[in-house]
Design a protein around this motif. Structure first.
Motif, mmCIF file in Angstrom:
data_model
loop_
_atom_site.group_PDB
_atom_site.id
_atom_site.type_symbol
_atom_site.label_atom_id
_atom_site.label_comp_id
_atom_site.label_asym_id
_atom_site.label_seq_id
_atom_site.Cartn_x
_atom_site.Cartn_y
_atom_site.Cartn_z
ATOM 1 N N PHE A 84 1.024 -1.077 0.065
ATOM 2 C CA PHE A 84 -0.080 -0.027 0.053
ATOM 3 C C PHE A 84 0.931 1.264 -0.097
ATOM 4 O O PHE A 84 2.011 1.229 0.425
ATOM 5 C CB PHE A 84 -0.967 -0.016 1.204
ATOM 6 C CG PHE A 84 -0.271 0.085 2.509
ATOM 7 C CD1 PHE A 84 0.067 1.364 3.185
ATOM 8 C CD2 PHE A 84 0.143 -1.190 3.028
ATOM 9 C CE1 PHE A 84 0.681 1.151 4.416
ATOM 10 C CE2 PHE A 84 0.704 -1.128 4.268
ATOM 11 C CZ PHE A 84 0.950 -0.139 4.954
ATOM 12 N N LEU A 86 0.655 5.661 0.737
ATOM 13 C CA LEU A 86 0.035 6.791 1.115
ATOM 14 C C LEU A 86 0.515 8.055 0.473
ATOM 15 O O LEU A 86 1.878 8.254 0.805
ATOM 16 C CB LEU A 86 -0.076 6.996 2.715
ATOM 17 C CG LEU A 86 -0.389 5.697 3.576
ATOM 18 C CD1 LEU A 86 0.280 5.955 4.909
ATOM 19 C CD2 LEU A 86 -1.911 6.210 3.943
ATOM 20 N N TYR A 88 0.699 12.087 0.442
ATOM 21 C CA TYR A 88 0.233 13.537 1.080
ATOM 22 C C TYR A 88 1.138 14.621 0.364
ATOM 23 O O TYR A 88 2.220 14.496 0.121
ATOM 24 C CB TYR A 88 0.223 13.448 2.443
ATOM 25 C CG TYR A 88 1.624 13.143 3.222
ATOM 26 C CD1 TYR A 88 2.293 14.190 3.657
ATOM 27 C CD2 TYR A 88 2.351 12.038 3.055
ATOM 28 C CE1 TYR A 88 3.719 13.984 4.159
ATOM 29 C CE2 TYR A 88 3.376 11.595 3.660
ATOM 30 C CZ TYR A 88 4.043 12.860 4.361
ATOM 31 O OH TYR A 88 5.505 12.704 4.789
ATOM 32 N N ARG A 117 -4.328 3.624 -9.111
ATOM 33 C CA ARG A 117 -5.133 2.466 -8.587
ATOM 34 C C ARG A 117 -5.739 1.507 -9.795
ATOM 35 O O ARG A 117 -5.801 0.263 -9.473
ATOM 36 C CB ARG A 117 -6.217 3.016 -7.638
ATOM 37 C CG ARG A 117 -5.900 3.803 -6.572
ATOM 38 C CD ARG A 117 -7.302 4.518 -5.994
ATOM 39 N NE ARG A 117 -6.906 5.026 -4.954
ATOM 40 C CZ ARG A 117 -7.343 6.136 -4.329
ATOM 41 N NH1 ARG A 117 -8.478 6.834 -5.058
ATOM 42 N NH2 ARG A 117 -7.103 6.691 -3.144
ATOM 43 N N SER A 123 -2.707 -0.882 -3.027
ATOM 44 C CA SER A 123 -3.709 -0.264 -2.225
ATOM 45 C C SER A 123 -3.049 1.334 -2.352
ATOM 46 O O SER A 123 -1.976 1.402 -1.446
ATOM 47 C CB SER A 123 -4.368 -0.597 -1.095
ATOM 48 O OG SER A 123 -5.014 -1.597 -1.134
ATOM 49 N N ILE A 125 -3.727 5.510 -1.335
ATOM 50 C CA ILE A 125 -4.535 6.266 -0.383
ATOM 51 C C ILE A 125 -3.999 7.630 -0.761
ATOM 52 O O ILE A 125 -2.720 8.100 -0.789
ATOM 53 C CB ILE A 125 -4.393 6.011 1.038
ATOM 54 C CG1 ILE A 125 -4.939 4.637 1.350
ATOM 55 C CG2 ILE A 125 -5.417 7.064 1.847
ATOM 56 C CD1 ILE A 125 -4.752 4.305 2.662
ATOM 57 N N ASP A 126 -5.043 8.554 -1.038
ATOM 58 C CA ASP A 126 -4.795 10.057 -1.120
ATOM 59 C C ASP A 126 -5.167 10.633 -0.141
ATOM 60 O O ASP A 126 -6.172 11.126 0.295
ATOM 61 C CB ASP A 126 -5.636 10.565 -2.317
ATOM 62 C CG ASP A 126 -5.329 12.199 -2.650
ATOM 63 O OD1 ASP A 126 -4.627 12.809 -1.784
ATOM 64 O OD2 ASP A 126 -5.805 12.632 -3.374
ATOM 65 N N VAL A 127 -4.166 10.994 0.947
ATOM 66 C CA VAL A 127 -4.454 11.572 2.457
ATOM 67 C C VAL A 127 -5.200 12.779 2.270
ATOM 68 O O VAL A 127 -5.858 12.852 2.969
ATOM 69 C CB VAL A 127 -3.077 11.736 2.933
ATOM 70 C CG1 VAL A 127 -3.335 12.272 4.462
ATOM 71 C CG2 VAL A 127 -2.656 10.469 3.488
ATOM 72 N N ASP A 130 -8.913 11.392 0.949
ATOM 73 C CA ASP A 130 -9.375 10.147 1.004
ATOM 74 C C ASP A 130 -9.476 9.837 2.477
ATOM 75 O O ASP A 130 -10.131 9.029 2.986
ATOM 76 C CB ASP A 130 -8.748 8.956 0.514
ATOM 77 C CG ASP A 130 -8.672 8.808 -1.177
ATOM 78 O OD1 ASP A 130 -9.392 9.509 -1.512
ATOM 79 O OD2 ASP A 130 -7.648 8.074 -1.381
ATOM 80 N N VAL A 131 -8.771 10.731 3.484
ATOM 81 C CA VAL A 131 -8.446 10.154 4.765
ATOM 82 C C VAL A 131 -9.114 11.106 5.879
ATOM 83 O O VAL A 131 -8.965 12.247 5.564
ATOM 84 C CB VAL A 131 -6.992 9.946 5.076
ATOM 85 C CG1 VAL A 131 -6.553 9.624 6.318
ATOM 86 C CG2 VAL A 131 -6.478 8.941 4.109
#
Length: 181
Positions: A84, A86, A88, A117, A123, A125-127, A130-131
């Protein structure tokens, strides 16, 4: 040893790592100090061999955005075993204002991550988009960490032990300038 500690974490079955890799060697070392990229690469090798799941956190800014969203960057991390990632943005209130992502880079981020993706078995994640949670960050030099130590001054083992033993903060425990606040 670090290797032994990571094997113990893998054996526990309920732990994983997030390593700061902010592009290739030049960019990662520029943010975290000389040797940080090599330390992350070594940690990935040890984690993969130990069977410990891991991912990466990539801080993008105006100088490294092309690298951290490149095929070579992602493919290299997947090849090394990252499960995964992340992404940011560089903190806007950080003293080095020239590193802030441009408005266009911020707009393009979501599209780049969405495309990755769809293309890669990882996996992402766009902090920024998405977070809604707070992160544990043991890196040196960014205003988001609550452990206050990183691989520049401590070994991976020392950083992880400090992170594991530190009390979990609530939102009041985060610094007011935390970009994830």
């Amino acid at each position: 040893t670090e290797e032994g500690f990571l094997r113990d974490l893998a054996a526990a079955g309920n732990a994983g790592l997030v390593l700061s890799v902010d592009g290739f060697e030049l960019d990662t070392d520029a943010l975290h100090g000389s040797g940080a990229y090599a330390a992350c690469q070594r940690a990935m090798t040890i984690a993969r061999e130990a069977g410990l799941p891991f991912g990466f956190a990539a801080c993008y800014y105006n100088g490294n955005a092309p690298a951290v969203f490149s095929r070579g960057f992602l493919e290299g991390l997947i090849e090394r075993g990252a499960l995964f990632g992340l992404y940011y943005a560089y903190p806007g209130r950080f003293p080095v204002r020239e590193r802030r992502p441009t408005a266009q880079q911020l707009r393009d981020t979501g599209l780049r991550i969405q495309g990755a993706r769809e293309r890669y078995p990882i996996s992402l994640i766009d902090v920024r988009q998405d977070v809604t949670f707070r992160c544990l960050d043991v890196r040196e030099g960014l205003p988001m960490h609550w452990v206050g130590a990183g691989l520049r001054h401590l070994t991976l083992l020392e950083s992880l032990e400090l992170a594991a033993l530190s009390p979990r903060p609530d939102s009041a425990g985060l610094r007011p300038d935390c970009p994830l606040r």
